[in-house]
Design an enzyme around this catalytic site. Sequence first.
Site, PDB file in Angstrom:
ATOM      1  N   CYS A   1       0.842  -1.193   0.000  1.00  0.00           N
ATOM      2  CA  CYS A   1       0.000   0.000   0.000  1.00  0.00           C
ATOM      3  C   CYS A   1       0.883   1.252   0.000  1.00  0.00           C
ATOM      4  CB  CYS A   1      -0.873  -0.015   1.251  1.00  0.00           C
ATOM      5  SG  CYS A   1      -1.640   1.570   1.574  1.00  0.00           S
TER       6      CYS A   1
ATOM      7  N   ASN B   1       8.583  -0.259 -10.200  1.00  0.00           N
ATOM      8  CA  ASN B   1       8.289  -0.922 -11.463  1.00  0.00           C
ATOM      9  C   ASN B   1       6.789  -0.959 -11.700  1.00  0.00           C
ATOM     10  OD1 ASN B   1       9.651  -2.800 -13.627  1.00  0.00           O
ATOM     11  ND2 ASN B   1       7.728  -3.781 -13.066  1.00  0.00           N
ATOM     12  N   GLU B   2       6.374  -0.368 -12.791  1.00  0.00           N
ATOM     13  CA  GLU B   2       4.971  -0.408 -13.215  1.00  0.00           C
ATOM     14  C   GLU B   2       3.999  -0.173 -12.056  1.00  0.00           C
ATOM     15  OE1 GLU B   2       4.283  -3.995 -15.465  1.00  0.00           O
ATOM     16  OE2 GLU B   2       5.112  -3.114 -17.277  1.00  0.00           O
TER      17      GLU B   2
ATOM     18  N   CYS C   1      -6.298   0.949  -2.679  1.00  0.00           N
ATOM     19  CA  CYS C   1      -6.270   0.163  -1.448  1.00  0.00           C
ATOM     20  C   CYS C   1      -7.342   0.695  -0.502  1.00  0.00           C
ATOM     21  CB  CYS C   1      -4.876   0.279  -0.842  1.00  0.00           C
ATOM     22  SG  CYS C   1      -4.753  -0.379   0.825  1.00  0.00           S
TER      23      CYS C   1
ATOM     24  N   CYS D   1      -7.335   0.284   3.058  1.00  0.00           N
ATOM     25  CA  CYS D   1      -6.911   0.065   4.443  1.00  0.00           C
ATOM     26  C   CYS D   1      -7.152   1.310   5.296  1.00  0.00           C
ATOM     27  CB  CYS D   1      -5.445  -0.357   4.487  1.00  0.00           C
ATOM     28  SG  CYS D   1      -4.299   0.984   4.149  1.00  0.00           S
TER      29      CYS D   1
ATOM     30  N   CYS E   1      -5.092   4.345   4.353  1.00  0.00           N
ATOM     31  CA  CYS E   1      -5.645   5.058   3.195  1.00  0.00           C
ATOM     32  C   CYS E   1      -6.836   5.912   3.613  1.00  0.00           C
ATOM     33  CB  CYS E   1      -6.039   4.082   2.092  1.00  0.00           C
ATOM     34  SG  CYS E   1      -4.605   3.442   1.210  1.00  0.00           S
TER      35      CYS E   1
ATOM     36  N   GLU F   1      10.877  -1.842 -21.802  1.00  0.00           N
ATOM     37  CA  GLU F   1      10.642  -3.282 -21.971  1.00  0.00           C
ATOM     38  C   GLU F   1       9.979  -3.450 -23.332  1.00  0.00           C
ATOM     39  OE1 GLU F   1       8.542  -5.244 -18.771  1.00  0.00           O
ATOM     40  OE2 GLU F   1       9.568  -4.028 -17.268  1.00  0.00           O
TER      41      GLU F   1
HETATM   42  C1  GAL Z   1       6.223  -6.282 -17.116  1.00  0.00           C
HETATM   43  C2  GAL Z   1       7.089  -6.107 -15.895  1.00  0.00           C
HETATM   44  C3  GAL Z   1       8.311  -6.969 -15.944  1.00  0.00           C
HETATM   45  C4  GAL Z   1       7.981  -8.357 -16.329  1.00  0.00           C
HETATM   46  C5  GAL Z   1       7.225  -8.366 -17.621  1.00  0.00           C
HETATM   47  C6  GAL Z   1       6.809  -9.745 -18.037  1.00  0.00           C
HETATM   48  O1  GAL Z   1       4.931  -5.861 -16.880  1.00  0.00           O
HETATM   49  O2  GAL Z   1       7.468  -4.772 -15.745  1.00  0.00           O
HETATM   50  O3  GAL Z   1       8.917  -6.957 -14.686  1.00  0.00           O
HETATM   51  O4  GAL Z   1       7.241  -8.919 -15.301  1.00  0.00           O
HETATM   52  O5  GAL Z   1       6.064  -7.598 -17.497  1.00  0.00           O
HETATM   53  O6  GAL Z   1       5.797 -10.261 -17.269  1.00  0.00           O
END
Ligand code: GAL
Length: 649
Positions: A106, A140-141, A150, A152, A155, A305
């Site tokens: 969270c 990350n994302e 969330c 809780c 929050c 990515e």
């Molecule tokens: C993305 C994520 C990565 C990896 C990839 C494949 O969403 O940022 O860490 O998990 O998907 O699942």
Amino acid sequence: MQYGVDYYPEHWDKKDYEEHARLMKEAGFNVLRTAEFAWSKFEPRPGEYDFAWLDEAMEIWQKYGIKVVLGTPTAAPPKWLNDSKDILMRDRYGRKRAWGSRRECCANSPDYIEASKKIVEKMAQHYANNPAVIGWQIDNEFGCHNSTRCYCENCRQKFAKWLENKYSSIDELNQKWGTAFWSLTYDSFEDVILPAYNSCEPENAQSFSHNPSLDLEYRRFASDSWVDYQKIQIDIIRKYSDKPINTNMMGHFADIDYYNLAKDLDYITWDNYPQDQWNVQEHEHVSMAHEIMRGLKNQNFVVTEEQSGPCGWDVMGPTPEPGQIRLWAWQAIAHGGEGILYFRFKALHYGMEQYWYGVLDHDGIPGRRFYEIQKTGREFQKLEKYILGARNNYEVMMVRSYDNIWAHDIKKHAKGFNYHDIEYAFFKANNDLNIQIAVSKGNYEGYKIVYMPAYNIVDEKEMEKVTKFVEKGGVLVTSFRSGQRDEYNNIRLDTLPGAFKELAGIEIEEFDAVVKPTHICGKISSAVKVWADVIKPVTAESLCYYSDRYFKAKSAVTVNEYGKGRVYYIGCDLEQEALKNLVRMISQDAKVTISEEPEGIEIVYREGCEIILNHNDHDVITSHRGISLLDGEIFDGRLNPYGVEVLEG
Ligand code: GAL
């Protein structure tokens, strides 16, 4: 230009580091992103830090000229943290998420924030002056795996403060939210609930049966919570390092207001998987995702990515056919990309993502995809001056607003109404005519046409800008379900289309959530499936009429001259071909460049060059000719399956 890969040394034997680096070099990579899931390696026990393993790998990468973008590892908390502190989100039913995957935390948990601060500070201290590090990725994302909202107690308390900051008094909140309905009046900000599960809705319902103002404000708050959480990390890194900071975003994903998330970042990065386990996307959908990302700051971005193999978690999506990986990379560049990192270097034989193939398969032997990526990198290197800092020549913009996404999600108007689909239909119609369309917000200058389909919540400041744009000669295209709500998600009291009434020069007499067969005719013909506004033109002229039902012969599509400009109002949903015909007509009138090419051909005009993409699995002849910047040969218009051409222009 950043050309690289995502690589995680903690997944591999040390003895392989050198060979992996050599192969990266051979592939043409100059950068890698790493560390974003390595919290338990960096801090195996509370307060005990170990960076030696990564330092060792970094030395090898340095030797091979590979730079590093370092991710902070806060998306995957270690078990000890979970066991000793209260860091997990609560869902709408009050259930605690279970540790054991990632993104379970969270944003408002003080324990999570404290632990995050510590690890980020240690990393920043340790790596700030490392010559290999050229940038930072925060977490990350954010929001992935349904982790934005969330419910809780932390929050709830933070939400109370957030509201107190926004409203002058609880009375104001009560009045703006209309809490008189169903006895929902609050006595204090502390009193305000979160829109958790309640008895009025079936389990797993999509829409929440709560006060719509509460629902929208809560979504804004949840989004802000991650913006704030990100800022905490940015501020720490900034104490030690001046290297650029990003976070990897997710294109169409819309639980977090990406404009707000982008404000504190130096550049945008995002993760592009055109065909994975969950989606095999149309190429226009991918292009739109790129444009959404570019439009956040009106700045070029890096794909951090990029798909490089078949991928999925439980089952796999289709394997990219020969040429497709190169095509997708060029598509990204065409829409404002100026760096590509492939996910991932080598498929991993253990863990959740065993099926997520990368540049290399499990055996690590370079194959077809490796060599295609190598070739693509060489092309980028050769044409770098056409990529770095280059701008696209947009003539048209579509406005995207997260408030509207959320408000339409809360109250969907009619069965089959889907705001994402409506926006996408407009984008696709433009893209299929090779009209250069940006997706952004806030700045209307310089465009010939601005699209605001189903633009429901529009505040006065934005309305002023739109009006000025039209007065000065711009063309505005808006549609049903526009201008109907205020920023508190309440319905406006003026006649529809509310905020757009004067600009559009019309009044909506009636409307219908369409169930019975309904059609329009006139300048274009179409079946109508979801929504029909029955339009009374005031100063506008009619372009299309309904051809059946009790509103037969009434207006369905209109155009209004306003100032030096013009406003189109589309009162109903249209079949894709009909929408394309309408967009063609509107664009021709506005002198927007159209290039009609065979299906699946995409042409992007950038400063200095023109990029032609063949999304088909067969040869196509396009109408474009010139000297290829890729190989210096004469381009006679023929593109191979998944072929790419770059022409001076
Ligand atoms: C993305 C994520 C990565 C990896 C990839 C494949 O969403 O940022 O860490 O998990 O998907 O699942």
